[in-house]
Design a protein around this motif. Structure first.
Motif, mmCIF file in Angstrom:
data_model
loop_
_atom_site.group_PDB
_atom_site.id
_atom_site.type_symbol
_atom_site.label_atom_id
_atom_site.label_comp_id
_atom_site.label_asym_id
_atom_site.label_seq_id
_atom_site.Cartn_x
_atom_site.Cartn_y
_atom_site.Cartn_z
ATOM 1 N N THR A 161 -6.782 5.743 0.008
ATOM 2 C CA THR A 161 -6.684 6.056 1.436
ATOM 3 C C THR A 161 -7.945 5.615 2.173
ATOM 4 O O THR A 161 -7.854 5.063 3.279
ATOM 5 C CB THR A 161 -6.420 7.558 1.633
ATOM 6 O OG1 THR A 161 -5.168 7.884 0.988
ATOM 7 C CG2 THR A 161 -6.331 7.930 3.100
ATOM 8 N N ARG B 181 -7.797 1.881 2.771
ATOM 9 C CA ARG B 181 -6.933 1.559 3.917
ATOM 10 C C ARG B 181 -7.648 1.875 5.221
ATOM 11 O O ARG B 181 -7.684 1.072 6.148
ATOM 12 C CB ARG B 181 -5.630 2.343 3.845
ATOM 13 C CG ARG B 181 -4.705 2.065 5.041
ATOM 14 C CD ARG B 181 -3.720 3.162 5.312
ATOM 15 N NE ARG B 181 -4.409 4.422 5.549
ATOM 16 C CZ ARG B 181 -3.831 5.606 5.473
ATOM 17 N NH1 ARG B 181 -2.558 5.708 5.146
ATOM 18 N NH2 ARG B 181 -4.502 6.701 5.714
ATOM 19 N N TRP C 262 0.814 -1.208 0.000
ATOM 20 C CA TRP C 262 0.000 0.000 0.000
ATOM 21 C C TRP C 262 0.856 1.270 0.000
ATOM 22 O O TRP C 262 0.669 2.145 -0.831
ATOM 23 C CB TRP C 262 -0.968 0.016 1.192
ATOM 24 C CG TRP C 262 -1.937 1.160 1.113
ATOM 25 C CD1 TRP C 262 -3.184 1.116 0.567
ATOM 26 C CD2 TRP C 262 -1.743 2.499 1.562
ATOM 27 N NE1 TRP C 262 -3.771 2.354 0.636
ATOM 28 C CE2 TRP C 262 -2.902 3.230 1.248
ATOM 29 C CE3 TRP C 262 -0.698 3.169 2.183
ATOM 30 C CZ2 TRP C 262 -3.056 4.581 1.542
ATOM 31 C CZ3 TRP C 262 -0.842 4.520 2.475
ATOM 32 C CH2 TRP C 262 -2.001 5.210 2.157
ATOM 33 N N GLN C 263 1.780 1.370 0.918
ATOM 34 C CA GLN C 263 2.572 2.601 1.049
ATOM 35 C C GLN C 263 3.418 2.852 -0.197
ATOM 36 O O GLN C 263 3.499 3.986 -0.676
ATOM 37 C CB GLN C 263 3.465 2.553 2.290
ATOM 38 C CG GLN C 263 4.084 3.912 2.624
ATOM 39 C CD GLN C 263 3.025 4.942 3.023
ATOM 40 O OE1 GLN C 263 2.255 4.716 3.958
ATOM 41 N NE2 GLN C 263 2.972 6.063 2.319
ATOM 42 N N ASP C 264 4.032 1.829 -0.739
ATOM 43 C CA ASP C 264 4.843 1.994 -1.953
ATOM 44 C C ASP C 264 3.988 2.438 -3.139
ATOM 45 O O ASP C 264 4.405 3.299 -3.918
ATOM 46 C CB ASP C 264 5.570 0.696 -2.308
ATOM 47 C CG ASP C 264 6.686 0.361 -1.329
ATOM 48 O OD1 ASP C 264 7.216 1.288 -0.692
ATOM 49 O OD2 ASP C 264 7.018 -0.826 -1.211
ATOM 50 N N HIS D 61 1.044 4.016 -2.969
ATOM 51 C CA HIS D 61 0.621 5.384 -2.633
ATOM 52 C C HIS D 61 1.719 6.388 -2.975
ATOM 53 O O HIS D 61 1.481 7.385 -3.654
ATOM 54 C CB HIS D 61 0.264 5.445 -1.144
ATOM 55 C CG HIS D 61 -0.183 6.776 -0.671
ATOM 56 N ND1 HIS D 61 0.691 7.714 -0.179
ATOM 57 C CD2 HIS D 61 -1.408 7.331 -0.615
ATOM 58 C CE1 HIS D 61 0.021 8.795 0.168
ATOM 59 N NE2 HIS D 61 -1.257 8.599 -0.093
ATOM 60 N N ASP D 62 2.932 6.126 -2.505
ATOM 61 C CA ASP D 62 4.053 7.038 -2.731
ATOM 62 C C ASP D 62 4.406 7.134 -4.219
ATOM 63 O O ASP D 62 4.749 8.212 -4.711
ATOM 64 C CB ASP D 62 5.277 6.595 -1.930
ATOM 65 C CG ASP D 62 5.062 6.702 -0.425
ATOM 66 O OD1 ASP D 62 4.052 7.307 0.023
ATOM 67 O OD2 ASP D 62 5.891 6.152 0.322
#
Length: 81
Positions: free
Chosen positions: A72, A75, A37-39, A41-42
């Motif tokens: 978002t 999540r 998720w974070q990768d 998103h970034d």
């Protein structure tokens, strides 16, 4: 309304976008997208994703903004299927 992977997130990922990312993970897999998720998103924020080269092109600013809001929300809702 709860944001779910199948209805709101997966449709952003076309066959071509999925093929571009298969070397890392499967964009059509809830588990893979959740784990990364974070990768993801970034990469979307920095415009590294989606990459150029697909017939549908890269995302417009509106699509990027909509995706980030949905991503978002997904999540925040606990990664619903």
């Amino acid at each position: 309304m709860t944001t779910g992977f199948e209805a709101q997130i997966k449709p952003y990922f076309t066959v071509c976008y999925r093929d571009h990312m298969r070397f890392m993970f499967d964009l059509w897999s809830l588990a893979d997208v959740q784990a990364n998720w974070q990768d993801i998103h970034d990469s979307v924020i920095s415009r590294r994703m989606p990459r150029a080269g697909c017939p549908e092109g890269v995302w417009s600013d509106d699509t990027r903004t909509r995706f980030l809001a949905d991503f978002t929300a997904w999540r925040d809702a606990g990664f619903q299927p």
